[in-house]
Design a protein around this motif. Structure first.
Motif, PDB file in Angstrom:
ATOM      1  N   ASP A   1      67.698  22.528  22.581  1.00 52.39           N
ATOM      2  CA  ASP A   1      68.508  23.632  22.091  1.00 52.39           C
ATOM      3  C   ASP A   1      67.816  24.966  22.397  1.00 52.39           C
ATOM      4  OD1 ASP A   1      70.965  23.762  20.697  1.00 52.39           O
ATOM      5  OD2 ASP A   1      69.903  24.662  19.000  1.00 52.39           O
ATOM      6  N   VAL A   2      68.531  25.852  23.066  1.00 53.47           N
ATOM      7  CA  VAL A   2      67.974  27.160  23.432  1.00 53.47           C
ATOM      8  C   VAL A   2      68.235  28.156  22.296  1.00 53.47           C
ATOM      9  CG1 VAL A   2      68.145  29.061  25.100  1.00 53.47           C
ATOM     10  CG2 VAL A   2      68.354  26.685  25.875  1.00 53.47           C
ATOM     11  N   PRO A   3      67.218  28.932  21.882  1.00 51.72           N
ATOM     12  CA  PRO A   3      67.469  29.916  20.817  1.00 51.72           C
ATOM     13  C   PRO A   3      68.584  30.887  21.210  1.00 51.72           C
ATOM     14  CG  PRO A   3      65.112  29.762  21.288  1.00 51.72           C
ATOM     15  CD  PRO A   3      65.819  28.954  22.339  1.00 51.72           C
ATOM     16  N   ARG A   4      69.335  31.294  20.206  1.00 53.79           N
ATOM     17  CA  ARG A   4      70.496  32.160  20.443  1.00 53.79           C
ATOM     18  C   ARG A   4      70.144  33.476  21.113  1.00 53.79           C
ATOM     19  NH1 ARG A   4      74.485  32.756  15.313  1.00 53.79           N
ATOM     20  NH2 ARG A   4      73.350  31.039  14.357  1.00 53.79           N
ATOM     21  N   TYR A   5      68.929  33.996  20.827  1.00 50.96           N
ATOM     22  CA  TYR A   5      68.571  35.310  21.370  1.00 50.96           C
ATOM     23  C   TYR A   5      68.214  35.269  22.845  1.00 50.96           C
ATOM     24  CZ  TYR A   5      63.806  33.566  20.794  1.00 50.96           C
ATOM     25  OH  TYR A   5      62.669  32.807  20.883  1.00 50.96           O
ATOM     26  N   VAL A   6      68.080  34.074  23.418  1.00 50.95           N
ATOM     27  CA  VAL A   6      67.678  33.973  24.823  1.00 50.95           C
ATOM     28  C   VAL A   6      68.867  34.325  25.706  1.00 50.95           C
ATOM     29  CG1 VAL A   6      66.902  32.416  26.653  1.00 50.95           C
ATOM     30  CG2 VAL A   6      65.893  32.254  24.365  1.00 50.95           C
ATOM     31  N   THR A   7      68.726  35.420  26.437  1.00 48.22           N
ATOM     32  CA  THR A   7      69.823  35.849  27.309  1.00 48.22           C
ATOM     33  C   THR A   7      69.384  35.834  28.763  1.00 48.22           C
ATOM     34  OG1 THR A   7      69.101  38.104  26.932  1.00 48.22           O
ATOM     35  CG2 THR A   7      70.953  37.333  25.603  1.00 48.22           C
ATOM     36  N   SER A   8      68.083  35.634  28.980  1.00 45.93           N
ATOM     37  CA  SER A   8      67.552  35.742  30.337  1.00 45.93           C
ATOM     38  C   SER A   8      67.897  34.529  31.191  1.00 45.93           C
ATOM     39  CB  SER A   8      66.038  35.907  30.283  1.00 45.93           C
ATOM     40  OG  SER A   8      65.476  34.800  29.609  1.00 45.93           O
TER      41      SER A   8
ATOM     42  N   VAL B   1      58.612  27.381  25.446  1.00 45.77           N
ATOM     43  CA  VAL B   1      58.576  28.218  24.240  1.00 45.77           C
ATOM     44  C   VAL B   1      57.711  29.455  24.490  1.00 45.77           C
ATOM     45  CG1 VAL B   1      57.656  28.273  21.877  1.00 45.77           C
ATOM     46  CG2 VAL B   1      59.142  26.389  22.610  1.00 45.77           C
ATOM     47  N   HIS B   2      56.585  29.249  25.159  1.00 46.41           N
ATOM     48  CA  HIS B   2      55.697  30.366  25.496  1.00 46.41           C
ATOM     49  C   HIS B   2      56.458  31.425  26.297  1.00 46.41           C
ATOM     50  CE1 HIS B   2      51.606  31.685  27.423  1.00 46.41           C
ATOM     51  NE2 HIS B   2      52.045  32.555  26.539  1.00 46.41           N
ATOM     52  N   GLY B   3      57.205  30.990  27.283  1.00 47.04           N
ATOM     53  CA  GLY B   3      57.963  31.925  28.121  1.00 47.04           C
ATOM     54  C   GLY B   3      58.941  32.760  27.303  1.00 47.04           C
ATOM     55  N   TRP B   4      59.667  32.108  26.408  1.00 46.73           N
ATOM     56  CA  TRP B   4      60.629  32.845  25.570  1.00 46.73           C
ATOM     57  C   TRP B   4      59.933  33.835  24.654  1.00 46.73           C
ATOM     58  CZ3 TRP B   4      63.392  27.619  24.357  1.00 46.73           C
ATOM     59  CH2 TRP B   4      64.312  27.335  25.375  1.00 46.73           C
ATOM     60  N   LEU B   5      58.753  33.447  24.156  1.00 43.66           N
ATOM     61  CA  LEU B   5      58.038  34.321  23.219  1.00 43.66           C
ATOM     62  C   LEU B   5      57.206  35.391  23.947  1.00 43.66           C
ATOM     63  CD1 LEU B   5      57.017  31.730  20.496  1.00 43.66           C
ATOM     64  CD2 LEU B   5      58.947  33.318  20.481  1.00 43.66           C
ATOM     65  N   ARG B   6      57.254  35.351  25.270  1.00 43.25           N
ATOM     66  CA  ARG B   6      56.620  36.405  26.059  1.00 43.25           C
ATOM     67  C   ARG B   6      57.676  37.416  26.504  1.00 43.25           C
ATOM     68  NH1 ARG B   6      52.955  33.396  30.073  1.00 43.25           N
ATOM     69  NH2 ARG B   6      55.023  32.767  30.681  1.00 43.25           N
ATOM     70  N   ARG B   7      58.869  36.898  26.809  1.00 44.21           N
ATOM     71  CA  ARG B   7      59.876  37.768  27.439  1.00 44.21           C
ATOM     72  C   ARG B   7      61.078  38.096  26.545  1.00 44.21           C
ATOM     73  NH1 ARG B   7      58.744  33.983  31.339  1.00 44.21           N
ATOM     74  NH2 ARG B   7      60.560  32.831  30.640  1.00 44.21           N
ATOM     75  N   ASP B   8      61.645  37.075  25.901  1.00 40.38           N
ATOM     76  CA  ASP B   8      62.923  37.287  25.206  1.00 40.38           C
ATOM     77  C   ASP B   8      62.736  37.758  23.761  1.00 40.38           C
ATOM     78  OD1 ASP B   8      65.055  35.922  27.199  1.00 40.38           O
ATOM     79  OD2 ASP B   8      63.137  34.873  27.236  1.00 40.38           O
ATOM     80  N   PHE B   9      61.720  37.233  23.128  1.00 47.18           N
ATOM     81  CA  PHE B   9      61.349  37.641  21.763  1.00 47.18           C
ATOM     82  C   PHE B   9      59.833  37.834  21.865  1.00 47.18           C
ATOM     83  CE2 PHE B   9      60.918  35.912  17.123  1.00 47.18           C
ATOM     84  CZ  PHE B   9      60.859  37.210  16.636  1.00 47.18           C
ATOM     85  N   PRO B  10      59.416  38.998  22.372  1.00 47.24           N
ATOM     86  CA  PRO B  10      58.038  39.126  22.901  1.00 47.24           C
ATOM     87  C   PRO B  10      56.947  39.213  21.829  1.00 47.24           C
ATOM     88  CG  PRO B  10      59.237  41.184  23.180  1.00 47.24           C
ATOM     89  CD  PRO B  10      60.218  40.207  22.568  1.00 47.24           C
ATOM     90  N   ILE B  11      56.867  38.189  21.042  1.00 49.18           N
ATOM     91  CA  ILE B  11      55.845  38.119  19.993  1.00 49.18           C
ATOM     92  C   ILE B  11      54.439  38.135  20.597  1.00 49.18           C
ATOM     93  CG2 ILE B  11      54.808  36.508  18.352  1.00 49.18           C
ATOM     94  CD1 ILE B  11      57.471  35.800  17.341  1.00 49.18           C
ATOM     95  N   GLU B  12      54.259  37.390  21.686  1.00 50.37           N
ATOM     96  CA  GLU B  12      52.894  37.288  22.225  1.00 50.37           C
ATOM     97  C   GLU B  12      52.340  38.652  22.640  1.00 50.37           C
ATOM     98  OE1 GLU B  12      52.074  35.546  26.035  1.00 50.37           O
ATOM     99  OE2 GLU B  12      50.120  34.867  25.364  1.00 50.37           O
TER     100      GLU B  12
END
Ligand code: MLT
Ligand code: MN
Ligand code: ZN
Length: 308
Positions: free
Chosen positions: A168-175, A115-126
């Protein structure tokens, strides 16, 4: 442990801005059998002073406004009783509230490495929020227990153990291409070190897995995925061709649904959360609501408060 349901709806809330389903229409029309609901989040505290958010919903501002304990302490120019935020997944409804909470005051965010990885790169909230506020990020792995620290480093007396409930992978994850990923969706077993009370919070449940059943073993309160009533609800409501299970949510009713299992669990507080606006159990005059209640289970509502 104090437990407060801040938001009991799934993504979109009830009513959802663009939805004309019967529940959304009923709420807009002021039906006495329907309660409006904000998006999925819970707050917990061992001392009623420092609170941990379990997910940060898109409606977090409204949720803080309707729960005084989460407001700023009196006599402080800027302050918060929010001591940290634990994420169960990287979905927009569960994480975008962190963007609203960017105005200062240090607190930690806890999630799996996935989850951390996705929120760093794909939906960069962090990285975005880090330019506004101190948000140390702590990775917590499934099946490992962690004592939750307060922002000062002092113990909170809450201990958390994530356990996997879906991939389940979030829909916005394209990486990344895989359509399933370890650590994508977890439940949280949270224990109060003083009272011994155990909360299990699992708003995304793909299956009645051994991990979930084990976590439920000594729970005094279970807040569990009530997204859909039936597997074909998304198709029947006309907003998706996927089944509930394909969307990562085991339905409430029917063969292998969560209600049959919950009805046999010797847990005093069994409550559905993350309820989609199309779910017929949201109509308190309906048969589905009655069936849930008769099974000893509650359809969770915003503002519900429990102590274990
Ligand atoms: C989910 O709970 O499956 C997601 O939040 C769906 C969404 O993206 O709204
Ligand atoms: Mn969701
Ligand atoms: Zn609706």
């Amino acid at each position: 442990m104090q437990i407060r349901i801040l938001g009991s709806a799934a993504g979109g809330g009830l009513p959802q801005w663009n939805c004309g389903c019967s529940n959304c229409v009923a709420v807009r029309n002021g039906s006495p059998h329907h309660q409006p609901r904000t998006q999925s989040s819970v707050a917990v505290s061992a001392d009623s002073a420092a609170w941990f958010l379990l997910n940060a919903s898109a409606d977090v501002r409204q949720q803080i406004g309707s729960f005084r304990a989460l407001g700023p302490p009196v006599d402080e120019m800027r302050g918060t009783s929010i001591a940290g935020c634990i994420l169960t997944d990287a979905e927009i409804d569960h994480t975008s509230g962190l963007l609203q909470l960017r105005e200062g005051n240090r607190f930690g965010v806890f999630s799996t490495a996935q989850v951390h990885g996705w929120l760093r790169r794909d939906f960069p909230i962090e990285p975005i929020v880090a330019t506004f506020a101190e948000r140390p990020w702590y990775e917590i792995e499934p099946d490992v227990s962690y004592d939750l620290p307060l922002p000062s480093g002092a113990p909170s007396n809450l201990r958390v153990r994530p356990f996997e409930t879906g991939r389940d992978v979030p829909r916005y994850v394209t990486s990344a291409s895989p359509d399933e990923a370890a650590g994508a969706v977890v439940g949280l077993r949270i224990e109060d070190r003083n009272t011994g009370g155990v909360l299990v919070y699992a708003p995304g449940v793909q299956a009645l897995s051994e991990r979930l059943i084990e976590a439920a073993g000594d729970a005094r309160c279970m807040l569990i995925d009530g997204t859909f009533w039936s597997d074909d609800e998304p198709a029947r409501s006309g907003f998706s061709t996927s089944t509930a299970r394909q969307m990562g949510h085991l339905p409430v009713s029917g063969e292998g649904g969560t209600l049959g299992w919950l009805s046999r669990l010797p847990i005093s507080h069994r409550v559905y959360v993350h309820i989609n606006n199309t779910n017929p159990m949201l109509d308190e005059s309906g048969l589905e609501w009655k069936q849930v209640s008769e099974a000893g289970v509650r359809v969770g509502a915003d503002g519900d408060t429990l102590e274990i």
